[in-house]
Design an enzyme around this catalytic site. Structure first.
Site, short mmCIF file in Angstrom:
data_model
loop_
_atom_site.label_atom_id
_atom_site.label_comp_id
_atom_site.label_asym_id
_atom_site.label_seq_id
_atom_site.Cartn_x
_atom_site.Cartn_y
_atom_site.Cartn_z
N GLY A 16 -3.54 5.89 -12.68
CA GLY A 16 -3.97 5.39 -11.37
C GLY A 16 -5.18 4.50 -11.47
O GLY A 16 -5.24 3.42 -10.87
N THR A 43 -4.17 11.50 -18.76
CA THR A 43 -3.33 12.67 -19.00
C THR A 43 -1.88 12.27 -19.26
O THR A 43 -1.26 12.71 -20.22
CB THR A 43 -3.38 13.63 -17.79
OG1 THR A 43 -4.73 14.03 -17.60
CG2 THR A 43 -2.52 14.85 -18.03
N CYS A 44 -1.32 11.43 -18.40
CA CYS A 44 0.11 11.12 -18.52
C CYS A 44 0.44 10.51 -19.88
O CYS A 44 1.36 10.97 -20.56
CB CYS A 44 0.53 10.16 -17.40
SG CYS A 44 2.20 9.55 -17.62
N CYS A 49 3.04 13.41 -19.75
CA CYS A 49 4.42 12.92 -19.63
C CYS A 49 4.95 12.25 -20.89
O CYS A 49 6.05 12.56 -21.34
CB CYS A 49 4.52 11.91 -18.49
SG CYS A 49 3.44 12.24 -17.10
N LYS A 52 5.00 14.50 -24.17
CA LYS A 52 5.96 15.58 -23.87
C LYS A 52 7.39 15.06 -23.96
O LYS A 52 8.26 15.66 -24.60
CB LYS A 52 5.65 16.13 -22.46
CG LYS A 52 6.58 17.17 -21.90
CD LYS A 52 7.78 16.65 -21.15
CE LYS A 52 7.57 15.56 -20.15
NZ LYS A 52 6.99 15.97 -18.88
N GLY A 116 -18.93 9.13 -16.19
CA GLY A 116 -19.57 8.54 -15.03
C GLY A 116 -20.03 9.61 -14.04
O GLY A 116 -19.29 10.54 -13.74
N GLY A 176 5.57 29.37 -14.61
CA GLY A 176 6.96 29.05 -14.30
C GLY A 176 7.10 27.67 -13.68
O GLY A 176 8.09 27.38 -13.01
N TYR A 178 6.48 23.17 -13.88
CA TYR A 178 6.99 22.05 -14.67
C TYR A 178 6.67 22.23 -16.16
O TYR A 178 7.53 22.14 -17.02
CB TYR A 178 6.27 20.76 -14.27
CG TYR A 178 6.64 20.09 -12.99
CD1 TYR A 178 7.52 19.02 -12.99
CD2 TYR A 178 6.07 20.47 -11.79
CE1 TYR A 178 7.82 18.34 -11.83
CE2 TYR A 178 6.36 19.79 -10.61
CZ TYR A 178 7.24 18.73 -10.64
OH TYR A 178 7.52 18.05 -9.50
N ILE A 179 5.38 22.41 -16.46
CA ILE A 179 4.93 22.37 -17.85
C ILE A 179 5.52 23.54 -18.64
O ILE A 179 6.00 23.37 -19.76
CB ILE A 179 3.39 22.35 -17.92
CG1 ILE A 179 2.86 21.06 -17.28
CG2 ILE A 179 2.90 22.46 -19.36
CD1 ILE A 179 1.35 20.93 -17.24
N GLU A 182 9.27 23.01 -19.32
CA GLU A 182 9.50 21.89 -20.24
C GLU A 182 9.17 22.30 -21.68
O GLU A 182 9.94 22.05 -22.61
CB GLU A 182 8.67 20.67 -19.82
CG GLU A 182 9.20 20.05 -18.54
CD GLU A 182 8.41 18.84 -18.07
OE1 GLU A 182 8.94 18.09 -17.24
OE2 GLU A 182 7.26 18.63 -18.52
N ARG A 199 5.24 35.14 -13.19
CA ARG A 199 4.80 36.23 -12.30
C ARG A 199 5.72 36.39 -11.09
O ARG A 199 5.83 37.47 -10.52
CB ARG A 199 3.36 36.01 -11.86
CG ARG A 199 3.15 34.83 -10.94
CD ARG A 199 1.71 34.72 -10.48
NE ARG A 199 1.51 33.52 -9.68
CZ ARG A 199 0.34 33.12 -9.23
NH1 ARG A 199 -0.75 33.81 -9.50
NH2 ARG A 199 0.24 32.02 -8.51
N GLY A 262 -0.98 25.97 -14.00
CA GLY A 262 -1.44 25.04 -12.98
C GLY A 262 -2.64 24.23 -13.44
O GLY A 262 -3.21 24.45 -14.51
N ALA A 341 11.29 14.78 -11.54
CA ALA A 341 12.17 15.33 -12.57
C ALA A 341 11.42 16.40 -13.34
O ALA A 341 10.20 16.37 -13.43
CB ALA A 341 12.61 14.23 -13.52
N HIS A 435 33.75 5.92 -12.91
CA HIS A 435 34.51 6.97 -13.58
C HIS A 435 34.66 6.67 -15.06
O HIS A 435 34.87 5.52 -15.44
CB HIS A 435 35.91 7.06 -12.94
CG HIS A 435 36.70 8.22 -13.44
ND1 HIS A 435 36.39 9.52 -13.08
CD2 HIS A 435 37.76 8.27 -14.28
CE1 HIS A 435 37.24 10.32 -13.68
NE2 HIS A 435 38.09 9.60 -14.41
N GLU A 440 29.23 10.34 -10.42
CA GLU A 440 30.23 10.06 -9.38
C GLU A 440 30.46 11.28 -8.47
O GLU A 440 30.91 11.15 -7.34
CB GLU A 440 31.57 9.60 -9.97
CG GLU A 440 32.31 10.66 -10.75
CD GLU A 440 33.63 10.15 -11.35
OE1 GLU A 440 34.36 9.43 -10.65
OE2 GLU A 440 33.91 10.48 -12.51
#
Ligand code: NDP
Length: 454
Positions: A16, A43-44, A49, A52, A116, A176, A178-179, A182, A199, A262, A341, A435, A440
């Site tokens: 960002g 971080t990403c 991301c 990972k 900073g 439990g 995302y991280i 994954e 938990r 978290g 995702a 197809h 589809e």
């Protein structure tokens, strides 16, 4: 002579912060500096991301080798070298860091190395040197948090998991979200005995229940040992072995413990409150719809504001701030229908409302399709896919689109455009499928789930 050293000083060169700084400098010609105390990319790119996903790709080959046999190949998954994967991943991160430095240089954004600290509405200090700016943007991201239980100092977070010197034989992952799911997928696929301690009664709180149940079952089928409704009370370490004391006097021994419980905003010690910036109970910077804080000259974007903690959202917020400050147009981000995702195994893709969320304000119809992907017919892999549509009965609009299965993130990105445009079920039905694909299914679901099964 300008009143300030810069038009914009950004604290934090993550996704960002870099985007906002680059836009301010290159699109609007503003004198811009960005301050970073770790690696540019944030971080990403450096700890999240990107590394990972590279490990997810690496782990996937275990399944791919196994699948190959069904297609006539005599390939065997053997000789995996964790060190080689980590080394290749780190070389890619070095390359990306170079790309970020180049992007900033070419945009004429000054890079300041250090931490900073905001000392007033227009001043940021780095190592005792003061820099002034008409506007300050706080984009400092977040950090992992863990419960304060005895022995918590022995555990690692995803930061360290990305750079382990060697793979353990066994790992316990607590959490439990995302991280946790994954990394459980990565370690399990690489042959580590993987236990996931959650938990709650299920993984991925907030996701659609069909997604949660399907992924839980598929992960279990692949060998991840799930322990739901389980709490860790303390952790002991002895001779490289970790003993987890669980509820009901149960014990679990393992070689490594990772917590993914978290993340919290990085606001401590930044001088924000002293400068008049308001923080909420979780330590996040409170901002208005244009990302402005309680101080007119200070803005904040990304995870430090704890709104929707996803990289593309921070990018959008960064561009909106640049537009607001220098484009003469107050700009807000539309948070509706943000797709996301989970790069679990199998992966999850989702956009729009979960069934439970939709039921709060809508009369809905549900369409669900469960199937074995074609690729696994010959390979014999025991893995199923699930796709689900949630449709508003009054307007026929598709409110939610969820998938667990191969390529789900790639597939859902396209359907996110449809939901953003307000697509109806009739328009989904009028779309001719490609197809044979899994995607589809989303345009060929005709059978509503009977009310009692929904
Ligand atoms: P999440 O907030 O997603 O999940 C935290 C998990 O830890 C939840 O299961 C939560 O349980 C559990 N938990 C919280 N406190 C405790 C505790 N004291 N003891 C045991 N369990 C606990 O956080 P993550 O760390 O997984 O990820 C952080 C953020 O990073 C995400 O919110 C997401 O925005 C971002 N991210 C996004 C990814 C992506 O888009 N693919 C990938 C990775 C991260 P409960 O549900 O009961 O509260």
């Amino acid at each position: 002579m300008a009143q300030y050293d810069y038009d914009l000083i950004t604290i934090g060169a993550g996704s960002g912060g870099v985007r906002a700084s680059r836009f301010a400098a290159s699109r609007y010609g503003k004198r811009t500096a960005v301050i970073e105390n770790r690696r540019v990319g944030g971080t990403c790119v450096m700890r999240g991301c990107v590394p990972k996903k590279l490990l997810v790709y690496g782990a996937h080959f275990a399944d791919e080798f196994a699948d190959a046999a069904g297609y006539g190949w005599q390939a065997r998954a053997e000789g995996f070298d964790w060190g080689a994967l980590v080394g290749a991943k780190n070389a890619e991160l070095d390359r990306l860091e170079g790309v970020y430095h180049r992007i900033l240089r070419e945009a004429n954004v000054a890079e300041i190395n250090g931490t900073g600290i905001v000392t007033d509405a227009h001043t940021v200090e780095v190592d005792g040197k003061a820099y002034t700016a008409e506007h300050i943007l706080v984009a400092t991201g977040g950090h992992p948090v863990m419960p304060k239980i005895p022995g918590i100092e022995h555990v690692i977070t995803s930061d360290e998991a990305l750079d382990l010197a060697a793979l353990p034989e066994r790992i316990v992952i607590v959490g439990g979200g995302y991280i946790a799911v994954e990394f459980a997928g990565i370690f399990n696929a690489l042959g580590v005995e993987t236990h996931l301690i959650v938990r709650a009664d299920n993984i991925l709180r907030g996701f659609d229940d069909a997604v949660r149940n399907t992924l839980r079952d598929e992960m279990a089928r692949k060998g991840v040992q799930l322990h739901c409704e389980t709490k860790v009370n303390s952790i002991e370490r002895e001779n490289g072995n970790y003993s987890l004391h669980l509820d009901m006097a149960e014990m679990m021994d393992t070689d490594l413990v990772m917590y993914a419980t978290g993340r919290r905003p990085n606001t401590r010690g930044l001088g924000l409150e002293e400068a008049g910036v308001e923080l909420n109970g979780r330590g996040a910077v409170v901002v208005d719809a244009t990302s402005k804080t309680a101080v007119d000259s200070i803005y904040a974007i990304g995870d430090v504001t704890d709104r929707v903690n996803l990289t593309p959202v921070a990018l959008a917020e960064g561009m909106a701030v640049a537009e607001t400050l220098f484009g003469g147009k107050p700009t807000t981000v539309d948070y509706a229908n943000i797709a996301s995702a989970v790069f679990s195994q199998p992966p999850v893709g989702t956009v729009g409302l979960s069934e439970a969320e939709a039921r709060e304000n809508h009369d809905i119809d549900i369409y669900v399709s469960r199937f074995k992907p074609m690729k696994f017919t010959l390979s014999g892999r025991d893995e199923n896919a699930m796709m689900k549509l949630i449709v508003d009965r009054d307007t026929d609009r598709v409110l939610g689109c969820h998938m667990v299965g191969q390529d789900a993130p790639e597939i859902i990105q396209g359907f996110a455009v449809a939901l953003k445009c307000g697509a109806t079920k009739a328009q989904f039905d009028a779309t001719v499928g490609i197809h044979p694909t899994a995607a589809e299914e989303f345009v060929t679901m005709r059978q509503k789930l009977p009310e009692h099964d929904a």
